[in-house]
Design an enzyme around this catalytic site. Structure first.
Site, PDB file in Angstrom:
ATOM      1  CB  SER A 113      -1.765   6.211   4.889  1.00 53.65           C
ATOM      2  OG  SER A 113      -0.688   7.079   5.096  1.00 53.65           O
ATOM      3  CE1 TYR A 131       0.137   4.323  -0.370  1.00 49.74           C
ATOM      4  CE2 TYR A 131       0.667   6.324   0.867  1.00 49.74           C
ATOM      5  CZ  TYR A 131       0.310   4.985   0.843  1.00 49.74           C
ATOM      6  OH  TYR A 131       0.109   4.320   2.023  1.00 49.74           O
ATOM      7  CE  LYS A 152      -3.131   3.048   1.151  1.00 46.86           C
ATOM      8  NZ  LYS A 152      -3.574   1.653   1.159  1.00 46.86           N
TER       9      LYS A 152
END
Ligand code: UDP
Length: 341
Positions: free
Chosen positions: A127, A152, A156
């Site tokens: 992302s 989050y 990644k």
């Protein structure tokens, strides 16, 4: 025989669109999904779109035994596209352990299974959140990876790092780390699309639910940013364009010698403000949206969009769909959700 590709999270938003693109490109997608954040009836839709029912294994990717049992059945597999992950930024702040356990844990299970069954090609869902509060508005793959603003985002960054270390250590893997900007839209057929659980966090599902009357009005988070109209700027990419890039990435990996690891930005290369997006949604769908300008949302980056030169050059890929197409397709999908489900 068609080449088999294992798609974890294949019933999810980006996963399901990628399954269709893989099928259209002549692959046999094998879906691994535990439906924690997706609906089993999406499989019926995939069958409608593909004309054959996709192979599906209901498996939690954290479950190494179950994952390896599936991998053992597809030893002729050409590669793995790993989408399965939790993705709600706000929830990750409240429940970080869940995010590390699932997102990092699942990747480790997949890497072990790939090693055990000698699978070489991995396409990983990353992302643009890895760029964090970037000093640059238009980010390239060389832009620094910043310390993440949410658990989050940190999962990644961590997953990207694990893949790089694994490739350095084992030399027997090839991987693309694909950094998505803001995926929106739905399949032009209206048969598959995004299915947020509960109140949507993301802009476009919130807009379509407001237009449908499920939400009373949209609040634009902040109108006093240093941008031409005062609202945040993002790079909104049609999910089908994003999905197609995965097929090209997999083909590219197959043609390379191992070891290999590279990162690509997947966006349109164009910045769009929240107000521009709302106006385009209203224009292409010929309706008026109830919205108001509210306070800023904490953690929002002012403006960011992709430099997509590298993906264009490496994959010979560019977007087919416009912002208007994506917003027409999102609305078409939203209108159909109740009658379809
Ligand atoms: N946004 C908004 N109202 C909403 C949801 C989002 O104004 O109800 C804005 C948000 O502040 C951001 C943009 O829409 O500028 C995209 O937000 P989203 O959560 O979809 O993606 P991300 O923040 O991850 O880029």
């Amino acid at each position: 025989m068609n080449k088999v590709v294992i798609v974890t999270g294949g019933a999810g938003y980006i996963g399901s669109h990628t399954v269709v693109e893989l099928f259209n490109a002549g692959f046999t997608p094998v879906l691994l999904d535990d439906f924690r954040n997706s609906q089993p009836w999406i499989i019926d839709r995939l069958e409608q779109l593909m004309g054959v029912r996709p192979l599906v294994h209901e498996v939690d990717c954290q479950d190494a035994i179950a994952v390896e049992e599936v991998f053992a059945r597809y030893t002729n597999c050409d590669g793995v596209i790993h989408f399965a992950a939790d993705k709600a930024v706000g929830e990750s702040v409240v429940n970080p352990v869940k995010y590390y356990q699932n997102n990092v844990g699942s990747l480790c299970v997949i890497l072990n299974a790939m090693k055990r069954f000698h699978l070489e090609n991995l396409v990983f869902s990353s992302s643009c959140t890895v760029y964090g509060e970037s000093d640059e508005i238009v980010v390239t793959e060389e832009s620094p990876v910043k310390s993440a603003v949410s658990p989050y985002g940190d999962t990644k960054i961590t997953c990207e790092r694990i893949i790089r270390y694994q490739i350095e250590a084992e030399q027997d893997l090839k991987a693309f780390l694909l950094r998505y900007f803001n995926p929106i839209g739905a399949h032009p057929s209206g048969l598959i699309g995004e299915l947020p659980q509960g109140v949507p966090n993301n802009l476009v599902p919130y807009i379509t639910q407001t237009a449908k009357g499920i939400r009373e009005k949209l609040t634009v988070f902040g109108g006093d940013y240093h941008t031409p109209d005062g609202t945040n700027i993002r790079d909104y990419i049609h999910v089908c364009d994003l999905a197609r890039a995965h097929v090209l990435a997999l083909n590219y990996l197959s043609s390379k010698e191992k070891p290999f690891c590279d990162v690509l930005n997947l966006g349109t290369g164009k910045g769009t403000s929240v107000l521009e997006l709302i106006t385009t949604f209203e224009d292409v769908n010929e309706l008026k949206l109830n919205y108001t300008i509210g306070d800023r949302r904490s953690g929002d980056v002012e403006q960011i969009y992709a430099n997509t030169q590298k993906a264009k050059e490496v994959l010979d890929w560019s977007c087919d769909f416009s912002l208007g197409d994506a917003l027409r397709h999102s609305w078409q999908w939203e209108k159909g959700i109740k009658e379809h489900s």
